[in-house]
Scaffold this active site. Structure first.
Site, PDB file in Angstrom:
ATOM      1  CG  ASP A  62      -1.878   1.037   1.351  1.00  0.00           C
ATOM      2  OD1 ASP A  62      -1.686   2.083   0.688  1.00  0.00           O
ATOM      3  OD2 ASP A  62      -2.866   0.868   2.077  1.00  0.00           O
ATOM      4  CG  HIS A 144       4.768  14.838 -18.378  1.00  0.00           C
ATOM      5  ND1 HIS A 144       4.730  16.126 -17.917  1.00  0.00           N
ATOM      6  CD2 HIS A 144       3.483  14.493 -18.640  1.00  0.00           C
ATOM      7  CE1 HIS A 144       3.479  16.548 -17.901  1.00  0.00           C
ATOM      8  NE2 HIS A 144       2.696  15.576 -18.322  1.00  0.00           N
ATOM      9  CD  GLU A 190       3.203  15.316 -21.917  1.00  0.00           C
ATOM     10  OE1 GLU A 190       2.209  14.723 -22.372  1.00  0.00           O
ATOM     11  OE2 GLU A 190       3.132  16.470 -21.444  1.00  0.00           O
ATOM     12  CD  GLU A 191       2.358  19.403 -20.282  1.00  0.00           C
ATOM     13  OE1 GLU A 191       1.707  19.490 -21.343  1.00  0.00           O
ATOM     14  OE2 GLU A 191       1.885  18.957 -19.217  1.00  0.00           O
ATOM     15  CG  ASP A 219       0.449  12.964 -18.505  1.00  0.00           C
ATOM     16  OD1 ASP A 219       0.317  13.831 -17.614  1.00  0.00           O
ATOM     17  OD2 ASP A 219       0.618  13.239 -19.704  1.00  0.00           O
TER      18      ASP A 219
HETATM   19  N1  TRP Z   1      -0.041  15.715 -20.501  1.00  0.00           N
HETATM   20  C1  TRP Z   1      -1.178  15.474 -21.351  1.00  0.00           C
HETATM   21  C2  TRP Z   1      -1.366  16.707 -22.158  1.00  0.00           C
HETATM   22  O1  TRP Z   1      -0.900  17.751 -21.766  1.00  0.00           O
HETATM   23  C3  TRP Z   1      -2.368  15.170 -20.515  1.00  0.00           C
HETATM   24  C4  TRP Z   1      -3.358  14.359 -21.249  1.00  0.00           C
HETATM   25  C5  TRP Z   1      -4.444  14.815 -21.924  1.00  0.00           C
HETATM   26  C6  TRP Z   1      -3.360  12.970 -21.344  1.00  0.00           C
HETATM   27  N2  TRP Z   1      -5.086  13.773 -22.454  1.00  0.00           N
HETATM   28  C7  TRP Z   1      -4.464  12.631 -22.098  1.00  0.00           C
HETATM   29  C8  TRP Z   1      -2.524  11.999 -20.859  1.00  0.00           C
HETATM   30  C9  TRP Z   1      -4.739  11.329 -22.377  1.00  0.00           C
HETATM   31  C10 TRP Z   1      -2.810  10.680 -21.144  1.00  0.00           C
HETATM   32  C11 TRP Z   1      -3.918  10.355 -21.909  1.00  0.00           C
HETATM   33  O2  TRP Z   1      -1.994  16.687 -23.206  1.00  0.00           O
HETATM   34 ZN    ZN Z   2       0.743  15.770 -18.743  1.00  0.00          ZN
END
Ligand code: TRP
Ligand code: ZN
Ligand code: CA
Length: 457
Positions: A62, A144, A190-191, A219
């Site tokens: 847990d 990320h 990632e962004e 994420d």
């Molecule tokens: N980091 C993703 C983004 O900025 C967040 C996200 C949106 C996402 N839709 C998603 C992550 C679907 C996983 C699956 O777009």
């Molecule tokens: Zn994200």
């Protein structure tokens, strides 16, 4: 410093040595069964480990929500101290990497910071390998670590970053020895379009790619108006998450906000099985979803998605708690932690005489029936009879030939015998195979023999 006059140096201790030998003789006489028994070259002994220990070694833990939230708080402070965000190319990003790396290094992970360049700024992926497991079956889990520039990125994606970090730390606390090799990743940029994870996959030699048996992505897993979405990708991974939620009586839905939107996509694109969890972003929760999950229908799962309000208060603790436990459940289950209990003893009773001031001798012990690597705390029990133990240099030699020094010589140590249990970090050694105890007598006059020795896994 050894007294060099032959025949003299041990005089002060001879009496004691003789007394000890006499006592040993008495003990041997008192235990005739032991000496009369056929001396097998090796006698494996399975001790009875405490059931509680065994259970905790096998079941996924847990994950304490408080620990996950403590990481989030640290990431929030890092953002606050660095212009309010943890975005690619900003100081808050590298500070986030250093925070996570520090925790992992202290817990025994092998960490690597992979640099790349994007939009004219240096980006970083943090990779952490847990020593051991089958190098040809790597289970990866990642999140990320960068935020957008508009805020601290607590749900997106401090939540996934913190849950993966705390799961890795739980692996260390359990000293988990899974069949598969475990690797954890925190992605940069990632962004900006999955830049870090794409860079990692593109730079992974194809031989290494084929060893990755799965990638789990996390994420946004603490959305304030949470849903419980499971990626619809690899069936085994998907089923593992569904099993976890079924156990909690929570129904899940397939993640439909778009397959290409997070760091699993580069893995999926090269044929690696992927899966993951998601608690929702800017889509609106329906009435049916509010019915089964609670929360507010007609509202986004995360109204603060990519906004300045994605702060510490933008977290649903229940969702983060459940999803963090799900991360650990999947890591434990999919890496198929060893079902062999700890505490198994392998022992040899074969005597090996140690030539005086001569060549090293070895006593071999075959370990079988284990999976994966030896433990980080392999116990080596040694019973060497000798009349001047300072003469002795003792090593444990792993099946691949790697030697671990257990004891150095020390000429002044005139005591009898080496009867001790040493602890060796043998986590980089495959458990099964022929282990050896290597003993060399490096001082003239006194002699002895390896009486027995054992390895406790
Ligand atoms: N980091 C993703 C983004 O900025 C967040 C996200 C949106 C996402 N839709 C998603 C992550 C679907 C996983 C699956 O777009
Ligand atoms: Zn994200
Ligand atoms: Ca000697």
């Amino acid at each position: 410093m050894k007294i060099t006059v032959p025949g003299v140096r041990h005089i002060p201790t001879r009496t004691a040595a003789v007394a000890a030998l006499a006592l040993a003789g008495l003990l041997a006489a008192a235990a005739p069964a032991a000496t009369a028994a056929p001396v097998t070259s090796q006698r494996p002994v399975r001790s009875a480990p405490a059931p509680a220990l065994e259970a905790s070694a096998l079941a996924a833990p847990d994950i304490p929500l408080a620990n996950v939230k403590a990481h989030l708080t640290q990431l929030s402070s890092i953002a606050a101290a660095n212009g309010g965000n943890r975005a690619h190319g900003r100081a808050g990003y590298l500070a986030s990497v250093n925070y996570v790396k520090g925790k992992l290094d202290a817990a025994g992970f092998t960490t690597t910071v992979q640099q790349f360049t994007s939009s004219g700024a240096t980006g970083y992926n943090l990779i952490a390998d847990w020593p051991g497991g089958d190098p040809n079956q790597v289970l990866m889990s990642g999140a990320h670590l960068d935020s957008v520039t508009s805020g601290a990125g607590m749900n997106d994606n401090g939540s996934g970053s913190s849950a993966v970090l705390e799961t890795a730390l739980a692996v260390s606390r359990a000293q988990l020895q899974p069949t598969k090799h475990l690797r954890f990743a925190w992605w940069g940029a990632e962004e900006l379009g999955l830049i870090g994870s794409k860079y990692y996959v593109n730079n992974l030699p194809s031989a290494e790619r084929s060893k990755v048996s799965g990638y789990l992505n996390f994420d946004m897993i603490g959305s304030p108006n949470a849903g419980y979405f499971v990626y619809d990708d690899d069936p085994t991974i998907e089923q593992t998450f569904k099993d976890y939620y079924a156990g909690l009586g929570i129904s899940t839905e397939i993640e439909t906000e778009g397959d290409g939107r997070s760091d699993h996509a580069p893995f999926k694109n090269v044929g690696i099985p992927v899966g993951g969890l998601f608690s929702g972003a800017d889509y609106i929760k329906t009435a049916a979803q509010a019915q089964k999950w609670g929360g507010t229908s007609g509202q986004a799962f995360d109204r603060c998605y990519h906004s300045s309000c994605d702060s510490l208060t933008n977290i649903n603790d229940t969702a983060l708690d459940r999803n963090s436990d799900a991360v650990a459940y999947a890591v434990w289950t999919l890496s198929a932690g060893s079902t062999i209990p700890s505490g198994e003893v392998f022992e040899t009773l074969t005597d090996v005489s140690i030539p005086d001031n001569g060549a090293a001798v070895t006593s071999s012990l075959t370990v079988s029936g284990r999976t994966g690597n030896a433990p980080t705390a392999l116990k080596v029990g040694v019973d060497i009879k000798h009349t001047w133990r300072g003469d002795l240099v003792v090593d444990l030699v792993a099946p691949d030939g790697t030697a671990y020094r257990l004891k150095n010589s020390s000429s002044g140590d005139s005591a009898d015998n080496v009867i001790a249990t040493y602890t060796v970090n043998a986590s980089s050694e495959v458990a099964n195979g022929a282990w050896k105890l290597r003993v060399q007598d490096v001082g003239a006059q006194d002699t002895g023999y390896i009486d027995s020795w054992r390895l406790t896994f």
